[in-house]
Design a protein around this motif. Sequence first.
Motif, PDB file in Angstrom:
ATOM      1  N   GLY A  24     -23.644 -15.954  47.721  1.00  0.00           N
ATOM      2  CA  GLY A  24     -23.598 -14.566  48.149  1.00  0.00           C
ATOM      3  C   GLY A  24     -24.968 -14.060  48.535  1.00  0.00           C
ATOM      4  N   ALA A  25     -26.037 -14.500  47.800  1.00  0.00           N
ATOM      5  CA  ALA A  25     -27.401 -14.076  48.115  1.00  0.00           C
ATOM      6  C   ALA A  25     -27.808 -14.597  49.475  1.00  0.00           C
ATOM      7  N   SER A  28     -26.317 -12.568  52.181  1.00  0.00           N
ATOM      8  CA  SER A  28     -26.998 -11.282  52.335  1.00  0.00           C
ATOM      9  C   SER A  28     -28.280 -11.430  53.136  1.00  0.00           C
ATOM     10  N   ALA A  31     -27.447 -12.038  56.788  1.00  0.00           N
ATOM     11  CA  ALA A  31     -27.075 -10.808  57.489  1.00  0.00           C
ATOM     12  C   ALA A  31     -28.318  -9.994  57.843  1.00  0.00           C
ATOM     13  N   LEU A  32     -29.286  -9.965  56.936  1.00  0.00           N
ATOM     14  CA  LEU A  32     -30.544  -9.260  57.213  1.00  0.00           C
ATOM     15  C   LEU A  32     -31.247  -9.864  58.426  1.00  0.00           C
ATOM     16  N   GLY A 129     -33.705  -7.390  49.353  1.00  0.00           N
ATOM     17  CA  GLY A 129     -32.902  -7.257  50.559  1.00  0.00           C
ATOM     18  C   GLY A 129     -33.679  -6.878  51.808  1.00  0.00           C
TER      19      GLY A 129
END
Length: 318
Positions: A24-25, A28, A31-32, A129
């Motif tokens: 999941g990390a 993320s 996506a960034l 993030g």
Amino acid sequence: MSADALREQIRAQVRTALGAKATGADASVAALMQRFEAGYAAANAEAIVACFAPDVVWTLPDSRVLNGRAACLTFLKERFASPTGPKFSDSHMNVLGQTVVQNYKVGVAMPGGQSVSLDGTDVYQIRDGLIARKDAYWKQIGAPKPAAPAAAPATAPQGVVVPLRVGTAAHAQALTDLFKRLAASPALLQAAQSGLLRFDMRVDEAAVKAVAAAAPAPQAAAATPTTSAMAATTATDPAACCSSCKEGKACECKGDTCDMHDHPNDVPELKGVIGEKLLKTLPPSVKTVRIHPKAVLTPLGKEALRKRGITIDRGTTP
């Protein structure tokens, strides 16, 4: 195997070695980086900076460092506004936990309208993030080297140019002092004669006219001695010095220098072992020396004194 296939194989091996998984990390971070690349594709500086942490540190390929979002925003706006800015293509992202490695091609404009394609690699550090650090590296292999500057003509020695401005009595006095220093220093005089020391002299036309207008009539000038600093250096009769100077010997005037003849009058005292090497350090103006009572004058030193015509002062040592 093509270069692209080789790069993909290396990426796969790196991912396997570091145990990178689609967690999941990772998703993320991926996506960034997609938002980050979309900002570049749209030349949207604000969208790119939104992916940065407030205290982001961005090191450019030329070693410049941008600190903070404001500096990055200014830099990106200038880059996108320039028609000759770099062009990026063939980008590949490798997400390795909180570290991202990006490989790409970059086209760079060169002088003369040509361009060169370089390999680029960026390393990103992700925190909370957002991109906290961005280090960019461009491989310069294949880039043409800048042309070497044209060599200066052999007949034009590189030297020091001293600007001289004459418009007041103070300027005239400074010019007089300069000439005295040149006359007293063989090294400076030689530099001036060889062109290594040059003078750019300019005279204030308005000041010259003012001096001419204030000058006394010829009869008054003959009756009144001038007090000009420059005139004082030219009106002195060289024969009006001490009796020693009249006989061609060392000047016996009191003080450190003889203002009439502009040459040092101090008789140097030689100490230690006096050989040919020590005597070479004496200025050409030295014609008389003293020998310290404990000094040793070698045969070569004595011969060097004779060749240079330097006499030994037999008076008492102070």
